[in-house]
Every structure is written in structure tokens, then in C-alpha cells.
Design an enzyme around this catalytic site. Structure first.
Site, mmCIF file in Angstrom:
data_model
loop_
_atom_site.group_PDB
_atom_site.id
_atom_site.type_symbol
_atom_site.label_atom_id
_atom_site.label_comp_id
_atom_site.label_asym_id
_atom_site.label_seq_id
_atom_site.Cartn_x
_atom_site.Cartn_y
_atom_site.Cartn_z
ATOM 1 N N ASP A 101 41.730 -38.161 12.720
ATOM 2 C CA ASP A 101 42.917 -38.355 11.881
ATOM 3 C C ASP A 101 44.054 -37.606 12.590
ATOM 4 O O ASP A 101 43.979 -36.386 12.773
ATOM 5 C CB ASP A 101 42.627 -37.750 10.502
ATOM 6 C CG ASP A 101 43.838 -37.738 9.583
ATOM 7 O OD1 ASP A 101 44.975 -37.999 10.043
ATOM 8 O OD2 ASP A 101 43.634 -37.443 8.393
ATOM 9 N N ILE A 102 45.084 -38.320 12.988
ATOM 10 C CA ILE A 102 46.138 -37.734 13.816
ATOM 11 C C ILE A 102 46.861 -36.571 13.115
ATOM 12 O O ILE A 102 47.397 -35.688 13.780
ATOM 13 C CB ILE A 102 47.135 -38.836 14.273
ATOM 14 C CG1 ILE A 102 47.880 -38.420 15.546
ATOM 15 C CG2 ILE A 102 48.118 -39.211 13.164
ATOM 16 C CD1 ILE A 102 48.601 -39.564 16.248
ATOM 17 N N GLY B 196 49.530 -46.849 5.994
ATOM 18 C CA GLY B 196 48.831 -46.546 7.245
ATOM 19 C C GLY B 196 49.065 -45.134 7.741
ATOM 20 O O GLY B 196 49.130 -44.173 6.961
ATOM 21 N N VAL B 197 49.207 -45.005 9.051
ATOM 22 C CA VAL B 197 49.364 -43.687 9.657
ATOM 23 C C VAL B 197 50.698 -43.050 9.234
ATOM 24 O O VAL B 197 50.800 -41.826 9.089
ATOM 25 C CB VAL B 197 49.182 -43.773 11.195
ATOM 26 C CG1 VAL B 197 50.337 -44.467 11.881
ATOM 27 C CG2 VAL B 197 48.952 -42.395 11.793
ATOM 28 N N ASP B 198 51.697 -43.886 9.011
ATOM 29 C CA ASP B 198 53.012 -43.412 8.556
ATOM 30 C C ASP B 198 52.879 -42.681 7.205
ATOM 31 O O ASP B 198 53.367 -41.552 7.026
ATOM 32 C CB ASP B 198 53.926 -44.649 8.428
ATOM 33 C CG ASP B 198 55.398 -44.327 8.268
ATOM 34 O OD1 ASP B 198 55.770 -43.143 8.348
ATOM 35 O OD2 ASP B 198 56.181 -45.277 8.064
ATOM 36 N N SER C 264 51.070 -50.429 16.131
ATOM 37 C CA SER C 264 51.144 -51.870 15.800
ATOM 38 C C SER C 264 49.811 -52.545 15.485
ATOM 39 O O SER C 264 49.800 -53.734 15.149
ATOM 40 C CB SER C 264 51.841 -52.688 16.909
ATOM 41 O OG SER C 264 53.232 -52.508 16.873
ATOM 42 N N THR C 265 48.678 -51.822 15.600
ATOM 43 C CA THR C 265 47.379 -52.510 15.442
ATOM 44 C C THR C 265 46.861 -52.535 14.007
ATOM 45 O O THR C 265 45.760 -53.028 13.756
ATOM 46 C CB THR C 265 46.288 -51.890 16.345
ATOM 47 O OG1 THR C 265 46.004 -50.562 15.894
ATOM 48 C CG2 THR C 265 46.713 -51.872 17.790
ATOM 49 N N GLY C 266 47.648 -52.035 13.069
ATOM 50 C CA GLY C 266 47.252 -52.069 11.660
ATOM 51 C C GLY C 266 48.035 -53.154 10.944
ATOM 52 O O GLY C 266 47.875 -54.347 11.218
ATOM 53 N N VAL C 267 48.924 -52.733 10.055
ATOM 54 C CA VAL C 267 49.754 -53.650 9.262
ATOM 55 C C VAL C 267 50.510 -54.651 10.149
ATOM 56 O O VAL C 267 50.667 -55.818 9.777
ATOM 57 C CB VAL C 267 50.791 -52.836 8.434
ATOM 58 C CG1 VAL C 267 51.742 -53.746 7.680
ATOM 59 C CG2 VAL C 267 50.079 -51.906 7.465
HETATM 60 N N1 AR6 Z 1 45.334 -41.132 12.014
HETATM 61 C C1 AR6 Z 1 45.275 -41.917 13.112
HETATM 62 N N2 AR6 Z 1 45.371 -43.270 13.068
HETATM 63 C C2 AR6 Z 1 45.526 -43.831 11.852
HETATM 64 C C3 AR6 Z 1 45.599 -43.084 10.651
HETATM 65 C C4 AR6 Z 1 45.495 -41.673 10.764
HETATM 66 N N3 AR6 Z 1 45.562 -40.856 9.697
HETATM 67 N N4 AR6 Z 1 45.765 -43.949 9.606
HETATM 68 C C5 AR6 Z 1 45.771 -45.194 10.126
HETATM 69 N N5 AR6 Z 1 45.620 -45.132 11.479
HETATM 70 P P1 AR6 Z 1 49.411 -48.828 10.888
HETATM 71 P P2 AR6 Z 1 51.378 -50.431 12.400
HETATM 72 C C6 AR6 Z 1 45.583 -46.226 12.479
HETATM 73 O O1 AR6 Z 1 49.186 -49.932 9.919
HETATM 74 O O2 AR6 Z 1 50.378 -51.509 12.615
HETATM 75 C C7 AR6 Z 1 53.359 -48.684 7.960
HETATM 76 O O3 AR6 Z 1 53.465 -49.073 6.627
HETATM 77 C C8 AR6 Z 1 45.202 -47.598 12.005
HETATM 78 O O4 AR6 Z 1 43.785 -47.729 11.893
HETATM 79 O O5 AR6 Z 1 49.516 -47.450 10.384
HETATM 80 O O6 AR6 Z 1 52.198 -49.961 13.577
HETATM 81 C C9 AR6 Z 1 54.711 -48.422 8.606
HETATM 82 O O7 AR6 Z 1 55.629 -47.890 7.705
HETATM 83 C C10 AR6 Z 1 45.767 -48.463 13.135
HETATM 84 O O8 AR6 Z 1 44.827 -48.537 14.220
HETATM 85 O O9 AR6 Z 1 50.762 -49.082 11.776
HETATM 86 C C11 AR6 Z 1 55.103 -49.774 9.069
HETATM 87 O O10 AR6 Z 1 55.707 -50.534 8.025
HETATM 88 C C12 AR6 Z 1 46.992 -47.678 13.602
HETATM 89 O O11 AR6 Z 1 46.899 -46.385 12.995
HETATM 90 C C13 AR6 Z 1 53.795 -50.425 9.460
HETATM 91 O O12 AR6 Z 1 52.794 -49.762 8.708
HETATM 92 C C14 AR6 Z 1 48.315 -48.314 13.240
HETATM 93 O O13 AR6 Z 1 48.238 -48.907 11.970
HETATM 94 C C15 AR6 Z 1 53.491 -50.210 10.929
HETATM 95 O O14 AR6 Z 1 52.345 -50.930 11.274
#
Ligand code: AR6
Length: 169
Positions: A9-10, A31-33, A116-119
Site C-alpha cells: 500500500d503506497i 482508488g489510490v487517490d 491509469s491501470t485502475g479506474v
Molecule cells: N497503494 C498502491 N496502489 C494502489 C492503492 C494503494 N493504496 N490503491 C489502489 N492502487 P486508480 P487510475 C492501485 O484507479 O486508474 C481516482 O478516482 C490500483 O490497484 O487508483 O489512474 C482518481 O481521482 C491500480 O493498479 O487510478 C482518478 O479519477 C492503480 O493504483 C482516477 O481514479 C491505479 O488505480 C484515476 O484512475
């Protein structure tokens, strides 16, 4: 100089800066944000609100507040739209601009999530190639940044990154 792949977890990392996969408002999200804002506390969104947003591919820096990391570098990855809308170039810019900001701010260690690999739906294998390729390209010319961590949250990304990095070495 080193590139390391970890599954974690970052928000738990004590590094010079963690990178946030933000949206262009910089006002938080899922997500991570969401995890970074929750762990940093409400002061983070207050500082972000003074920045006035960030275009896709660019990066902005703030304090880390209650995080163990000293700073947060917020970057906005591209939404995957099939691959012909400059997604690879924009994703590479996220990594390049984040490293440049780290250099300018005296940060020696930086941790990236899988931007970018999540949402945003960027295919994990394609995103990993861009991430590792860009960092491997830029890091040798960095004078300040010494250690880069790719922080994978899921096992699939962790395996992908480890395989790709091994192929590079
Ligand atoms: N630590 C490390 N990696 C994580 C964590 C964590 N705590 N939580 C999730 N990830 P995403 P995006 C990974 O969706 O695709 C937000 O709503 C996750 O498994 O967080 O760039 C923003 O506000 C995935 O591999 O980001 C934007 O609207 C990676 O982080 C939008 O999502 C990125 O997933 C950005 O989408």
C-alpha cells in the site's frame, strides 16, 4: 541508483515522495487517490485546492502531511480510449514529469503506483511497459533521484513488473 518492484500500500512508505494517480481537479477521488487523501488528512486537499488543477500528463507537488512520505507528487494519467489517443505518450509524460519534479525538489527516493491501470482502464501490461521503459530511460540522467519504487497493489501487476524488469536487466 536502483529500480525496485514491491507489492504494498503506497500510503505506508517512508520515502521522499509518493506519486498520486490523481484526476485533473486534484481534489481527490477513489482508488489510490482516495487512499492517499485519507492517510494524509484534510490538509492535503486544502493545499491541492490552491493549485487549480493539473492537465493530463503533467505533475504537481504538495506536502505529505500525515503520510510517512515527505511529499506527494500528483500526476494525471490518461483515460484508456483504445490506444490511439496519445495514451502511451501521456502516460510516459506522467513518469517523466514526476521524476523532473522530484529532481527539482531534492527528492532522492520516489514511489510510483501503477498509474491509469485502475479506474482509467489502461491495460496493465501496456502500462507496465511504458512505466518501466520511461523510468529506465530517464533515471540515468537524474542527479538527485537515486531510488525508484514501483508499488504494485495487486498480484497481477506485481508479476508483470517483475518479469519486465528482469527482461531489461
Ligand atoms: N497503494 C498502491 N496502489 C494502489 C492503492 C494503494 N493504496 N490503491 C489502489 N492502487 P486508480 P487510475 C492501485 O484507479 O486508474 C481516482 O478516482 C490500483 O490497484 O487508483 O489512474 C482518481 O481521482 C491500480 O493498479 O487510478 C482518478 O479519477 C492503480 O493504483 C482516477 O481514479 C491505479 O488505480 C484515476 O484512475
Amino acid at each position: 541508483m536502483s529500480i525496485q518492484i514491491i507489492q504494498s500500500d503506497i500510503t505506508t512508505l517512508s520515502v521522499g515522495a509518493i506519486v498520486n494517480a490523481a484526476n485533473s481537479s486534484l481534489l481527490g477521488g477513489g482508488g489510490v487517490d482516495g487512499a492517499i487523501h485519507r492517510a494524509a488528512g484534510p490538509e492535503l486537499v486544502k493545499e491541492c485546492a490552491t493549485i487549480g488543477g493539473c492537465p493530463t500528463g503533467e505533475a504537481r507537488i504538495t506536502g505529505g502531511y500525515r503520510l510517512p512520505a515527505k511529499r506527494v507528487i500528483h500526476t494525471v494519467g490518461p483515460v484508456w480510449q483504445g490506444g490511439n489517443h496519445k495514451e502511451p505518450e501521456l502516460l510516459a509524460s506522467c513518469y517523466r514529469n514526476s521524476l523532473r519534479l522530484a529532481e527539482e525538489n531534492g527528492i532522492t527516493s520516489i514511489a510510483f503506483p501503477n498509474i491509469s491501470t485502475g479506474v482509467y482502464g489502461y491495460p496493465k501490461d501496456k502500462a507496465a511497459e511504458v512505466a518501466i521503459g520511461t523510468v529506465a530511460d530517464v533515471l540515468p540522467s537524474c542527479k538527485v533521484v537515486q531510488d525508484v519504487y514501483f508499488v504494485c497493489f495487486d498480484a497481477e501487476n506485481f508479476a508483470l513488473y517483475r518479469r519486465l524488469l528482469q527482461e531489461k536487466q
